[in-house]
Motif scaffolding. Structure first.
Motif, short mmCIF file in Angstrom:
data_model
loop_
_atom_site.label_atom_id
_atom_site.label_comp_id
_atom_site.label_asym_id
_atom_site.label_seq_id
_atom_site.Cartn_x
_atom_site.Cartn_y
_atom_site.Cartn_z
N TYR A 178 0.80 -1.22 0.00
CA TYR A 178 0.00 0.00 0.00
C TYR A 178 0.84 1.28 0.00
O TYR A 178 0.29 2.37 0.00
N CYS A 179 2.17 1.18 0.01
CA CYS A 179 3.02 2.35 0.23
C CYS A 179 2.79 3.44 -0.81
O CYS A 179 2.99 3.23 -2.01
N PHE A 180 2.38 4.63 -0.35
CA PHE A 180 2.09 5.73 -1.27
C PHE A 180 3.36 6.30 -1.89
O PHE A 180 3.28 7.12 -2.81
N ALA A 181 4.55 5.90 -1.39
CA ALA A 181 5.81 6.40 -1.96
C ALA A 181 6.27 5.59 -3.17
O ALA A 181 7.23 5.99 -3.84
N ARG A 182 5.63 4.48 -3.46
CA ARG A 182 6.06 3.65 -4.58
C ARG A 182 6.22 4.44 -5.89
O ARG A 182 7.19 4.24 -6.63
N PRO A 183 5.31 5.33 -6.24
CA PRO A 183 5.44 6.04 -7.52
C PRO A 183 6.72 6.86 -7.66
O PRO A 183 7.10 7.21 -8.78
N THR A 184 7.40 7.19 -6.55
CA THR A 184 8.62 7.99 -6.67
C THR A 184 9.71 7.26 -7.43
O THR A 184 10.61 7.89 -7.99
N HIS A 185 9.66 5.94 -7.47
CA HIS A 185 10.68 5.20 -8.22
C HIS A 185 10.55 5.41 -9.73
O HIS A 185 11.51 5.19 -10.47
N ALA A 186 9.36 5.82 -10.17
CA ALA A 186 9.17 6.06 -11.60
C ALA A 186 10.06 7.18 -12.10
O ALA A 186 10.44 7.21 -13.28
N PHE A 187 10.43 8.11 -11.22
CA PHE A 187 11.27 9.21 -11.64
C PHE A 187 12.71 8.76 -11.91
O PHE A 187 13.51 9.51 -12.45
N HIS A 188 13.04 7.53 -11.53
CA HIS A 188 14.34 6.94 -11.85
C HIS A 188 14.20 5.96 -13.02
O HIS A 188 15.14 5.21 -13.29
N ASP A 189 13.04 5.96 -13.68
CA ASP A 189 12.73 4.97 -14.71
C ASP A 189 12.81 3.56 -14.16
O ASP A 189 13.20 2.61 -14.85
N LEU A 190 12.45 3.41 -12.89
CA LEU A 190 12.35 2.11 -12.26
C LEU A 190 10.89 1.83 -11.93
O LEU A 190 10.07 2.76 -11.85
N SER A 191 10.59 0.59 -11.70
CA SER A 191 9.20 0.22 -11.44
C SER A 191 8.79 0.52 -10.00
O SER A 191 9.55 0.26 -9.07
N PRO A 192 7.58 1.07 -9.82
CA PRO A 192 7.03 1.19 -8.46
C PRO A 192 6.68 -0.16 -7.84
O PRO A 192 6.30 -0.20 -6.68
N GLY A 193 6.81 -1.23 -8.61
CA GLY A 193 6.51 -2.56 -8.11
C GLY A 193 7.69 -3.17 -7.38
O GLY A 193 8.17 -2.64 -6.38
N LEU A 194 8.22 -4.27 -7.90
CA LEU A 194 9.32 -4.96 -7.23
C LEU A 194 10.59 -4.13 -7.17
O LEU A 194 11.38 -4.26 -6.23
N ASP A 195 10.82 -3.27 -8.17
CA ASP A 195 12.01 -2.41 -8.12
C ASP A 195 12.02 -1.55 -6.87
O ASP A 195 13.07 -1.34 -6.25
N PHE A 196 10.86 -1.01 -6.49
CA PHE A 196 10.78 -0.11 -5.34
C PHE A 196 11.27 -0.78 -4.06
O PHE A 196 11.87 -0.13 -3.20
N GLU A 197 11.03 -2.08 -3.93
CA GLU A 197 11.39 -2.76 -2.69
C GLU A 197 12.68 -3.57 -2.81
O GLU A 197 13.11 -4.17 -1.82
N SER A 198 13.31 -3.59 -3.98
CA SER A 198 14.54 -4.36 -4.13
C SER A 198 15.70 -3.56 -4.71
O SER A 198 16.86 -3.92 -4.52
#
Length: 361
Positions: A87-107
């Motif tokens: 549910y983390c609302f910060a997940r979308p911030t990874h998109a600014f690195h061209d990374l996924s808000p999904g598994l990329d965000f937590e790994s």
């Protein structure tokens, strides 16, 4: 964006690794990359490992002017969060690195080992006016990699030295490693802590927030902090309709028994890519009530998956939001958790040395 779930990955929260679209990056197709290639192309996927990239920002204090939160500055020692809360609302911030808000965000995480030095420099600037500085408002400063990197502790050491006010939000008992600093600051009314408890059910916690400490360990952390004189509240966040909301009263009772001085809550927020990720998580773990959950969420959010408006974004609106608000207030009152938080002092601040010299006045 429609998220196509992957087979469940032990210890990870996101059910997929969708690519960012808001930054202009096209969705990937299966290309042999182990994360999105089919099994017949790649074979079995290797274990998903956590990687950490060192980041060298020019400043470390983030400012905000949001009228519905109680601080105007914060520090994030890390980007991404290994806790993996779906549910983390910060997940979308990874998109600014061209990374996924999904598994990329937590790994695929980022660490800022120069944070303490940057903070010291910013606090030493002429005209700096102290106000409570928050840690843990975007990603958790006490996520597992803090064990080795100790960046959060280094930041708190600077704040303790300069007697700067501090607010901490975490869902980890790892902050007890810094209880020496926090207890010292608490004696001068310089710190307040909020420990997030989403559920008391360990089975639910393992899928909802798979790498966060067990709920009972968080309650034990509340007790240890209170015993050390650190003012600590429980944050029931987020409350997920038809998933965790049946536990509101039980969490309140457990937090009161642990000694928490008050309670707060936030309703589930699903900004940008979080919404399809959460829908995929529901389909994987709660297919029997997925439609019901999203119906209530949309009722709370004015017919949408998310409501970004100030004030209503935290508490929602409508009948369901009012029902949850009433239950929270009644439970907090019943357990003595409806009082205010002790004021945090800002008048004890002493700037660090500037270029090796103390201030004359």
């Amino acid at each position: 964006m429609v998220v196509k779930p992957l087979p469940p990955i032990a210890g990870r929260g996101a059910p997929a690794n969708p690519c960012p679209t808001r930054t202009g990056s096209p969705d990937r197709e299966a290309d042999g990359d182990w994360l999105d290639g089919a099994a017949e192309i790649d074979g079995d996927a290797p274990p998903l490992r956590t990687t950490v990239t060192v980041e060298h920002p020019k400043t470390i204090i983030a400012r905000n002017s949001s009228p519905d939160i109680g601080f105007d500055r914060s520090i994030n020692p890390y980007r991404g969060c290994e806790h993996g809360c779906i549910y983390c609302f910060a997940r979308p911030t990874h998109a600014f690195h061209d990374l996924s808000p999904g598994l990329d965000f937590e790994s695929r995480l980022f660490a800022k080992p120069g944070a303490a030095a940057l903070l010291r420099r910013e606090l030493a600037k002429r005209g700096y006016k102290p106000a409570p500085l928050a840690i843990g408002t975007n990603t958790d400063g006490y996520q597992p990699i803090e064990r080795e990197w100790r960046i959060t502790r280094q930041v708190i050491e600077v704040l303790a030295e300069t007697r700067h006010p501090l607010l901490i939000t975490t869902k980890s008992d790892r902050l007890l490693r810094d209880i020496d600093l926090l207890a010292r600051m608490a004696r001068d009314d310089l710190v307040g802590v909020a420990v997030s408890v989403t559920t008391l059910d360990p089975a639910l916690a393992r899928t909802l927030e798979p790498r966060a400490p067990h709920p009972r360990r968080r309650l034990a952390a509340i007790r240890a902090l209170i015993d050390a004189g650190v003012p600590t509240q429980v944050n029931i966040s987020p409350i997920i309709p038809a998933i965790t909301d049946p536990e509101i009263e039980a969490i309140m009772a457990a937090a009161a028994e642990a000694g928490a001085i008050r309670a707060s809550y936030i309703l589930l927020r699903l900004p940008f890519e979080v919404a399809p990720l959460f829908r995929a998580w529901l389909a994987a773990h709660y297919p029997d009530r997925a439609d019901k959950v999203m119906h209530i969420v949309q009722d709370i959010r004015g017919g949408r998956d998310n409501d970004p408006d100030f004030f209503s974004r935290m508490k929602g609106r409508g009948v369901w939001a009012q029902l949850i608000r009433t239950r929270v207030r009644r439970a907090a009152r019943a357990h003595g958790l409806d009082g205010g938080f002790p004021p945090i002092r800002c008048d004890l601040f002493r700037p660090p040395e500037r270029d090796g010299q103390m201030e004359l006045f």
